[in-house]
Motif scaffolding. Structure first.
Motif, PDB file in Angstrom:
ATOM      1  N   ILE A 173      40.827  57.383 -89.185  1.00 24.25           N
ATOM      2  CA  ILE A 173      42.187  57.627 -88.698  1.00 24.25           C
ATOM      3  C   ILE A 173      42.345  57.372 -87.204  1.00 24.25           C
ATOM      4  N   GLU A 174      41.365  57.760 -86.398  1.00 24.62           N
ATOM      5  CA  GLU A 174      41.494  57.565 -84.953  1.00 24.62           C
ATOM      6  C   GLU A 174      41.503  56.084 -84.579  1.00 24.62           C
ATOM      7  N   GLU A 225      44.980  54.666 -85.834  1.00 26.26           N
ATOM      8  CA  GLU A 225      46.053  55.126 -84.943  1.00 26.26           C
ATOM      9  C   GLU A 225      46.021  54.382 -83.611  1.00 26.26           C
ATOM     10  N   GLU A 226      44.825  54.143 -83.073  1.00 24.00           N
ATOM     11  CA  GLU A 226      44.711  53.394 -81.819  1.00 24.00           C
ATOM     12  C   GLU A 226      45.274  51.989 -81.993  1.00 24.00           C
ATOM     13  N   LEU A 247      47.490  50.959 -84.235  1.00 20.54           N
ATOM     14  CA  LEU A 247      48.947  51.030 -84.432  1.00 20.54           C
ATOM     15  C   LEU A 247      49.686  51.290 -83.130  1.00 20.54           C
ATOM     16  N   GLU A 248      49.148  52.138 -82.279  1.00 21.05           N
ATOM     17  CA  GLU A 248      49.765  52.407 -80.972  1.00 21.05           C
ATOM     18  C   GLU A 248      49.821  51.149 -80.123  1.00 21.05           C
TER      19      GLU A 248
END
Length: 153
Positions: A79-80, A83-84, A86-87
């Motif tokens: 997930i981390e 998420e990185e 996607l950001e």
């Protein structure tokens, strides 16, 4: 194609983010008073049904003639890391749409740029430098069949 001035381009940017409606036309079409229309609109805005007001700009008229669908596979689905990724893609102006997907690829991007050289610059200087990418596959749009922002309800 006539080249637009900086002021004209800025106007297009503003209208894409906040394009207002004609209240007189709405009152006539809905057969409601101005106050009622405003109250209904405010309610829909407050409840999140209306997210924004925009002007849909013809991408070719502003020199963005090259559309590419980009499939991206990630090295890790932790997930981390996801998420990185996607950001980082969320802030790239060339990306018009981005979707997390299931299947062979993890993310699908719709990219709009001036030409193939601009796409190459986008991939080499912006997209491929984001950590956690294992594969990028691109499909170039030859012709638009349907584009719509109207939901079918």
């Amino acid at each position: 194609m006539e080249e637009l001035s900086k002021q004209e381009l800025e106007l297009l940017r503003i209208l894409q983010k906040n394009c207002r409606f004609d209240i007189t036309e709405l009152t006539e079409r809905l057969n409601m008073s101005r106050t009622s229309v405003y109250d209904r609109i405010k309610k829909l805005e407050n409840e999140g049904y209306i997210k924004d007001y925009v002007a849909l700009v013809d991408h070719k008229k502003v020199g963005l003639n090259f559309t590419v669908i980009v499939n991206v596979a990630l090295n890790s689905q932790r997930i981390e890391y996801v998420e990185e990724f996607l950001e980082k893609v969320a802030v790239l102006d060339e990306i018009m749409e981005a979707y997390v997907t299931g299947g062979i690829f993890d993310v699908i991007l719709k990219v709009v740029v001036k030409d193939p050289d601009a796409f190459n610059d986008f991939v080499t200087k912006k997209l491929s430098v984001i950590p956690n990418i294992s594969k990028i596959q691109s499909s170039f749009v030859m012709r638009y069949i349907k584009q719509s922002t109207v939901l079918p309800f």
